[in-house]
Design a protein around this motif. Structure first.
Motif, PDB file in Angstrom:
ATOM      1  N   HIS A  84       0.828  -1.211   0.000  1.00  0.00           N
ATOM      2  CA  HIS A  84       0.000   0.000   0.000  1.00  0.00           C
ATOM      3  C   HIS A  84       0.862   1.261   0.000  1.00  0.00           C
ATOM      4  N   ASN A  85       2.127   1.096  -0.383  1.00  0.00           N
ATOM      5  CA  ASN A  85       3.060   2.219  -0.478  1.00  0.00           C
ATOM      6  C   ASN A  85       3.195   2.952   0.858  1.00  0.00           C
ATOM      7  N   GLN A  86       3.205   2.187   1.946  1.00  0.00           N
ATOM      8  CA  GLN A  86       3.382   2.740   3.287  1.00  0.00           C
ATOM      9  C   GLN A  86       4.494   1.988   4.006  1.00  0.00           C
ATOM     10  N   GLU A  87       4.841   2.451   5.206  1.00  0.00           N
ATOM     11  CA  GLU A  87       5.953   1.836   5.940  1.00  0.00           C
ATOM     12  C   GLU A  87       5.859   2.142   7.421  1.00  0.00           C
ATOM     13  N   LEU A  88       6.608   1.373   8.205  1.00  0.00           N
ATOM     14  CA  LEU A  88       6.822   1.703   9.617  1.00  0.00           C
ATOM     15  C   LEU A  88       7.852   2.827   9.659  1.00  0.00           C
ATOM     16  N   PRO A  89       7.472   4.015  10.086  1.00  0.00           N
ATOM     17  CA  PRO A  89       8.382   5.158   9.969  1.00  0.00           C
ATOM     18  C   PRO A  89       9.650   5.051  10.800  1.00  0.00           C
ATOM     19  N   PHE A  90       9.628   4.249  11.866  1.00  0.00           N
ATOM     20  CA  PHE A  90      10.798   4.141  12.732  1.00  0.00           C
ATOM     21  C   PHE A  90      11.816   3.135  12.204  1.00  0.00           C
ATOM     22  N   GLU A  91      11.516   2.472  11.098  1.00  0.00           N
ATOM     23  CA  GLU A  91      12.490   1.675  10.347  1.00  0.00           C
ATOM     24  C   GLU A  91      13.209   0.628  11.216  1.00  0.00           C
ATOM     25  N   PRO A  92      12.468  -0.344  11.766  1.00  0.00           N
ATOM     26  CA  PRO A  92      13.096  -1.308  12.676  1.00  0.00           C
ATOM     27  C   PRO A  92      14.154  -2.162  12.000  1.00  0.00           C
ATOM     28  N   ALA A  93      15.207  -2.431  12.732  1.00  0.00           N
ATOM     29  CA  ALA A  93      16.301  -3.251  12.217  1.00  0.00           C
ATOM     30  C   ALA A  93      15.941  -4.723  12.272  1.00  0.00           C
ATOM     31  N   ASN A  94      16.543  -5.492  11.395  1.00  0.00           N
ATOM     32  CA  ASN A  94      16.492  -6.948  11.448  1.00  0.00           C
ATOM     33  C   ASN A  94      17.876  -7.420  11.882  1.00  0.00           C
ATOM     34  N   LEU A  95      17.991  -7.839  13.137  1.00  0.00           N
ATOM     35  CA  LEU A  95      19.295  -8.138  13.715  1.00  0.00           C
ATOM     36  C   LEU A  95      19.649  -9.624  13.684  1.00  0.00           C
ATOM     37  N   GLY A  96      18.917 -10.399  12.893  1.00  0.00           N
ATOM     38  CA  GLY A  96      19.172 -11.837  12.846  1.00  0.00           C
ATOM     39  C   GLY A  96      20.603 -12.173  12.484  1.00  0.00           C
ATOM     40  N   SER A  97      21.169 -11.479  11.501  1.00  0.00           N
ATOM     41  CA  SER A  97      22.527 -11.801  11.052  1.00  0.00           C
ATOM     42  C   SER A  97      23.579 -11.412  12.085  1.00  0.00           C
ATOM     43  N   VAL A  98      23.260 -10.531  12.989  1.00  0.00           N
ATOM     44  CA  VAL A  98      24.196 -10.111  14.028  1.00  0.00           C
ATOM     45  C   VAL A  98      24.086 -10.983  15.272  1.00  0.00           C
ATOM     46  N   LEU A  99      22.859 -11.435  15.560  1.00  0.00           N
ATOM     47  CA  LEU A  99      22.617 -12.194  16.782  1.00  0.00           C
ATOM     48  C   LEU A  99      22.570 -13.704  16.564  1.00  0.00           C
ATOM     49  N   GLY A 100      22.884 -14.135  15.338  1.00  0.00           N
ATOM     50  CA  GLY A 100      22.952 -15.561  15.078  1.00  0.00           C
ATOM     51  C   GLY A 100      21.613 -16.225  14.885  1.00  0.00           C
ATOM     52  N   ALA A 101      20.591 -15.432  14.512  1.00  0.00           N
ATOM     53  CA  ALA A 101      19.265 -15.988  14.252  1.00  0.00           C
ATOM     54  C   ALA A 101      19.007 -16.008  12.754  1.00  0.00           C
ATOM     55  N   THR A 102      17.842 -16.492  12.367  1.00  0.00           N
ATOM     56  CA  THR A 102      17.451 -16.479  10.961  1.00  0.00           C
ATOM     57  C   THR A 102      17.398 -15.050  10.453  1.00  0.00           C
ATOM     58  N   ALA A 103      17.862 -14.847   9.245  1.00  0.00           N
ATOM     59  CA  ALA A 103      18.019 -13.491   8.722  1.00  0.00           C
ATOM     60  C   ALA A 103      16.733 -12.682   8.775  1.00  0.00           C
ATOM     61  N   GLN A 104      15.584 -13.271   8.462  1.00  0.00           N
ATOM     62  CA  GLN A 104      14.327 -12.518   8.432  1.00  0.00           C
ATOM     63  C   GLN A 104      13.423 -12.843   9.617  1.00  0.00           C
ATOM     64  N   ALA A 105      14.012 -13.297  10.723  1.00  0.00           N
ATOM     65  CA  ALA A 105      13.216 -13.620  11.910  1.00  0.00           C
ATOM     66  C   ALA A 105      12.803 -12.334  12.612  1.00  0.00           C
ATOM     67  N   GLY A 106      11.919 -12.474  13.580  1.00  0.00           N
ATOM     68  CA  GLY A 106      11.501 -11.329  14.377  1.00  0.00           C
ATOM     69  C   GLY A 106      10.020 -11.039  14.225  1.00  0.00           C
ATOM     70  N   THR A 107       9.381 -10.639  15.321  1.00  0.00           N
ATOM     71  CA  THR A 107       7.963 -10.304  15.331  1.00  0.00           C
ATOM     72  C   THR A 107       7.782  -8.827  15.622  1.00  0.00           C
ATOM     73  N   ILE A 108       6.605  -8.315  15.304  1.00  0.00           N
ATOM     74  CA  ILE A 108       6.322  -6.906  15.586  1.00  0.00           C
ATOM     75  C   ILE A 108       6.310  -6.666  17.104  1.00  0.00           C
ATOM     76  N   GLY A 109       5.882  -7.662  17.867  1.00  0.00           N
ATOM     77  CA  GLY A 109       5.906  -7.527  19.323  1.00  0.00           C
ATOM     78  C   GLY A 109       7.312  -7.408  19.866  1.00  0.00           C
ATOM     79  N   GLY A 110       8.249  -8.185  19.303  1.00  0.00           N
ATOM     80  CA  GLY A 110       9.639  -8.104  19.730  1.00  0.00           C
ATOM     81  C   GLY A 110      10.263  -6.765  19.391  1.00  0.00           C
ATOM     82  N   VAL A 111       9.901  -6.219  18.234  1.00  0.00           N
ATOM     83  CA  VAL A 111      10.397  -4.902  17.839  1.00  0.00           C
ATOM     84  C   VAL A 111       9.982  -3.846  18.846  1.00  0.00           C
ATOM     85  N   LEU A 112       8.696  -3.869  19.246  1.00  0.00           N
ATOM     86  CA  LEU A 112       8.193  -2.832  20.140  1.00  0.00           C
ATOM     87  C   LEU A 112       8.630  -3.070  21.585  1.00  0.00           C
ATOM     88  N   ALA A 113       8.736  -4.318  22.003  1.00  0.00           N
ATOM     89  CA  ALA A 113       9.187  -4.599  23.370  1.00  0.00           C
ATOM     90  C   ALA A 113      10.604  -4.113  23.601  1.00  0.00           C
TER      91      ALA A 113
END
Length: 399
Positions: A84-113
């Motif tokens: 819909h040509n929109q986005e999360l303005p705060f641009e959350p990082a995907n830290l899977g490659s840094v923390l040893g997790a799956t590259a595209q892992a992560g939930t919206i709840g984890g981002v906000l927590a």
């Protein structure tokens, strides 16, 4: 580790927490587990995963509001908004490659927590600034709601935003209402080449203080990653409609003309560059201690200079110098001298993003709190989780 719980609704989650509260049984609360190695290890008999509580509850693109269940994958949320040509303005990082997790892992709840906010935080604000409403289960095993679906709903105690940065120690979210924004029609990177850390700090400060409306500013030292192999790169991002960007580019060229080595990165190449900065790709593939250091933007280069006098480090500056990522090359965290250097250069705080479990158990992962603030944290914990069953010790010993 004993039995694991995997509820698929707020009601099932409520039942699990009520049982744990009655039995005084601690729970390790995670989403998909992508950030499990960030923070102190939780000593618990059971694991409670929230990534079964998924789905879009309501989305009204015209109203710029998304209501979503907390266990929904971040990637799914971002794909929906992109359609819909929109986005999360705060641009959350995907830290899977840094923390040893799956590259595209992560939930919206984890981002906000974790209040995970990317390079655009300078312009758009942090993740918590976009949370309108929250549904969650407290440590008492009670479902509660806070906030709403409109920006004006900010009266009283702002639990929705207070949940952010709580790391699952106060309550377990089941759903959020989030303010979203349109994607920019165009973006580009105005790049200054070959600057020192101090020069980059000066350039970023000047750019951010100008009328050019820079949305992100970062500095990659030479050799830090594939992008900056030949030259250090100071990145200034402009977003908006094309005619506006052209005008603002000329502003930047004028005010930064004393730095003659300049180039422009546009379109998808610019988005890729900022995606790599956001996701800390330059630090991927390593297990060395990695610190997130927040200081005054004008002090970032000073902290780097003092650290380099004592330790071998790799580093990168974001948030116009106010955020410095520091990787300790010797393998030791050096938490005490690091925090001393921060204190002597205007103050700030340091959070250990990556380290072994033993290391995270033996030092303060999060910035130590003053006695009065720690007292407030303990009282808040007692109100929401009186039996200390939700992620006990994840942030600080005893809470």
């Amino acid at each position: 580790m004993g039995e694991g719980f995997h509820p698929t609704s707020a009601e099932e989650l409520e039942a699990v927490v009520k049982w744990a509260a009655a039995e005084r049984t601690p729970l390790e609360v995670i989403g998909s587990g992508s950030k499990r190695n960030w923070g102190r290890a939780v000593q618990s008999a059971h694991t409670l995963r929230t990534d079964g509580i998924t789905g879009i509850i309501d989305y009204e693109p015209a109203e710029l509001v998304l209501t979503v269940k907390a266990g929904t994958p971040l990637q799914e949320v971002e794909n929906l908004l992109k359609d819909h040509n929109q986005e999360l303005p705060f641009e959350p990082a995907n830290l899977g490659s840094v923390l040893g997790a799956t590259a595209q892992a992560g939930t919206i709840g984890g981002v906000l927590a974790t209040n995970l906010s990317g390079p655009r935080r300078l312009k758009a604000g942090a993740a918590r600034d976009h949370v309108l409403g929250l549904e969650a289960v407290s440590g008492r095993g009670e479902i509660f709601k806070a906030g709403g679906r409109v920006v004006k709903n900010v009266t009283g105690y702002d639990l929705a935003r207070g949940f952010c940065s709580s790391w699952g120690t106060l309550a377990i979210a089941t759903a959020f209402s989030i303010k979203v924004l349109p994607r920019a029609a165009k973006e580009c990177n105005f790049v200054l080449l070959g600057l020192t850390a101090q020069q980059a700090s000066e350039a970023m400060t000047e750019a951010m203080g100008s009328s050019a409306e820079v949305s992100s500013a970062a500095h990659l030292p030479q050799g830090f990653c594939s992008l900056s192999q030949e030259h250090a790169m100071t990145l200034l991002r402009l977003e908006g409609i094309p005619v506006s960007i052209e005008y603002r580019l000329e502003k930047l060229r004028s005010i930064l003309k004393r730095f003659p080595s300049q180039e422009l990165i546009e379109g998808e190449a610019s988005r890729k560059t900022w995606g790599d900065v956001r996701d800390l790709i330059g630090f991927a593939g390593s297990d060395k201690p990695l610190w997130k250091v927040s200081v005054s933007p004008t002090a970032g280069h000073q902290v780097i200079a003092e650290l380099e006098k004592q330790f071998a480090i790799r580093w990168m500056m974001d948030w116009a110098g106010g955020l410095v990522w520091v990787e300790m090359q010797g393998g030791e965290p050096h938490d005490v001298p690091l925090r001393q250097i921060i204190s002597e250069n205007g103050g700030g705080h340091a959070t250990l993003l990556r380290a072994s479990g033993e290391m995270r158990a033996s030092i303060d992962v999060f910035q130590p709190q003053a006695e009065t603030l720690m007292g407030l944290s303990k009282r808040l914990k007692a109100q929401f989780d009186p039996h200390n069953i939700l992620n006990p010790g994840r942030m600080y010993v005893g809470i």
